[in-house]
Scaffold this motif. Structure first.
Motif, short mmCIF file in Angstrom:
data_model
loop_
_atom_site.label_atom_id
_atom_site.label_comp_id
_atom_site.label_asym_id
_atom_site.label_seq_id
_atom_site.Cartn_x
_atom_site.Cartn_y
_atom_site.Cartn_z
N GLN A 120 11.78 -8.98 2.22
CA GLN A 120 11.96 -10.42 2.01
C GLN A 120 11.69 -11.20 3.29
O GLN A 120 11.05 -12.25 3.27
N SER A 138 10.67 -1.66 7.12
CA SER A 138 11.32 -0.86 6.09
C SER A 138 11.50 -1.72 4.83
O SER A 138 11.25 -2.93 4.85
N THR A 139 11.97 -1.08 3.77
CA THR A 139 12.19 -1.83 2.53
C THR A 139 13.23 -2.94 2.73
O THR A 139 13.18 -3.95 2.04
N ASP A 140 14.13 -2.78 3.68
CA ASP A 140 15.11 -3.84 3.97
C ASP A 140 14.46 -5.09 4.55
O ASP A 140 15.07 -6.15 4.57
N ASP A 141 13.23 -4.96 5.06
CA ASP A 141 12.53 -6.08 5.72
C ASP A 141 11.62 -6.87 4.79
O ASP A 141 11.04 -7.87 5.20
N LYS A 179 6.83 -4.87 12.11
CA LYS A 179 7.48 -6.10 12.56
C LYS A 179 7.16 -6.25 14.05
O LYS A 179 7.12 -5.27 14.79
N SER A 237 5.54 0.56 1.95
CA SER A 237 5.65 1.98 1.59
C SER A 237 4.53 2.82 2.21
O SER A 237 4.65 4.04 2.32
N LYS A 289 6.12 -4.71 -1.02
CA LYS A 289 6.76 -3.40 -1.25
C LYS A 289 5.73 -2.27 -1.12
O LYS A 289 5.99 -1.25 -0.47
#
Length: 156
Positions: free
Chosen positions: A15, A10-13, A56, A50, A46
């Motif tokens: 970094q 997800s976008t939280d991952d 992961k 998307s 990013k």
């Protein structure tokens, strides 16, 4: 055997994915003087996340690496990147990840990937999984660096 599964990133991952890729490919930087394409770009991560094709690798509830694929809507998938954190290497996790991604896209019979010409462990790993070297690519003719192209065709 540890509990290993793939989880859509997800976008939280983003970094975490980039930091782990930079760490995982640091040997490539040392060997070839550059990282693989795009992994220094947070924008690339990013964009790839998307597309919902960046996964992961989770091992016993702990982040263990990632796999990014491209395609899959029709007949072919390219494995863009697969990397396993050093802590989890040599535990057959990479092989399990490849089986998991192939089952995620069980309708796909044609698989391709590129790996650097001096990455002998990668060559052995992919060949062990049924991939065959089908070509070589020299992205920059002024540089000796080459990529080996591997392919796997699953028969039903």
């Amino acid at each position: 055997m540890p509990d290993i599964y793939l989880q859509l990133a997800s976008t939280d991952d983003i970094q975490l994915l980039q930091d782990s890729a930079l760490k995982a490919f640091s040997d490539d930087y040392d060997k070839y003087g550059a990282f693989p394409p795009n992994i220094e770009s947070i924008e690339w991560f990013k964009a790839e996340v998307s597309k919902n094709k960046f996964y992961k690798v989770v091992c016993d509830s702990e982040f263990a690496g990632a796999i990014c694929v491209e395609g899959g809507e029709t007949t072919c998938i390219e494995i863009k990147y697969l990397y396993i954190d050093l802590k989890f290497q040599n535990k057959h996790i990479g092989s399990k990840v490849m089986r998991l991604i192939e089952s995620e896209y069980e309708h796909i019979d044609n698989w391709t990937l590129f790996t650097p010409y001096m990455s002998f462990r990668n060559h052995h790993f992919y060949e062990k999984l049924g991939y065959i070297k089908v070509g070589e690519l020299q992205p920059d003719l002024s540089d000796d660096f080459k990529l080996f192209e591997y392919s796997k065709v699953r028969t039903r």
